[in-house]
Design a protein around this motif. Structure first.
Motif, PDB file in Angstrom:
ATOM      1  N   SER A 188       0.833  -1.197   0.000  1.00 21.05           N
ATOM      2  CA  SER A 188       0.000   0.000   0.000  1.00 21.05           C
ATOM      3  C   SER A 188       0.870   1.251   0.000  1.00 21.05           C
ATOM      4  O   SER A 188       2.063   1.202   0.271  1.00 21.05           O
ATOM      5  N   TRP A 189       0.238   2.394  -0.254  1.00 22.52           N
ATOM      6  CA  TRP A 189       0.985   3.636  -0.336  1.00 22.52           C
ATOM      7  C   TRP A 189       1.699   3.950   0.970  1.00 22.52           C
ATOM      8  O   TRP A 189       2.798   4.506   0.970  1.00 22.52           O
ATOM      9  N   SER A 190       1.097   3.551   2.093  1.00 22.88           N
ATOM     10  CA  SER A 190       1.698   3.817   3.401  1.00 22.88           C
ATOM     11  C   SER A 190       2.624   2.702   3.855  1.00 22.88           C
ATOM     12  O   SER A 190       3.351   2.858   4.835  1.00 22.88           O
ATOM     13  N   GLY A 191       2.552   1.573   3.179  1.00 22.67           N
ATOM     14  CA  GLY A 191       3.361   0.435   3.585  1.00 22.67           C
ATOM     15  C   GLY A 191       2.749  -0.411   4.668  1.00 22.67           C
ATOM     16  O   GLY A 191       3.375  -1.356   5.144  1.00 22.67           O
ATOM     17  N   ASP A 192       1.493  -0.105   5.049  1.00 25.11           N
ATOM     18  CA  ASP A 192       0.919  -0.812   6.189  1.00 25.11           C
ATOM     19  C   ASP A 192       0.232  -2.112   5.824  1.00 25.11           C
ATOM     20  O   ASP A 192      -0.195  -2.855   6.704  1.00 25.11           O
TER      21      ASP A 192
END
Length: 120
Positions: free
Chosen positions: A52-56
């Motif tokens: 994901s864009w946030s890395g989560d």
């Protein structure tokens, strides 16, 4: 527009490791989900991993779970794919992609690919 350039491919023996990098230019990829796909000769392009864009959250194909790790450094506009315990069946051209989730059709931006060859 986002331009994606993969690097880090090469020839490695079975059991070895490689780290692929995908560096973006043109605009930030900080707000895009990013993924890695691969295509072997005579086969369709297949999903490998996504982040994901946030890395989560991260997702992996069953065939690479526990061996591959996707990560990103938004400050460097770069996504990585750490590949361990490589097998000959991992041989393929690996593509970085941006803007989708799991299906290749969802992705908007694509790199040119980097060849990974695993010898037995």
């Amino acid at each position: 527009q986002v331009q994606l350039v993969e690097s880090g491919g090469g020839l490695v023996q079975a059991g070895g490791s490689l780290r692929l990098s995908c560096t973006a230019s043109g605009r930030t990829i900080s707000y895009y989900n990013m993924g890695w796909f691969r295509q072997a000769p005579g086969k369709e392009r297949e999903f490998v991993a996504a982040i994901s864009w946030s890395g989560d959250w991260k997702r992996y194909a069953d065939s690479v779970k526990e061996r591959f790790t996707i990560s990103r450094d938004n400050a460097k506009n770069t996504v990585y794919l750490q590949m361990n315990s490589l097998k000959p069946e991992d041989t393929a051209v690996y593509y970085c992609a941006g803007g989708g989730l799991i299906r290749a059709s969802e992705y908007v931006y694509w790199g040119q690919g980097t060849q990974v060859t695993v010898s037995s």
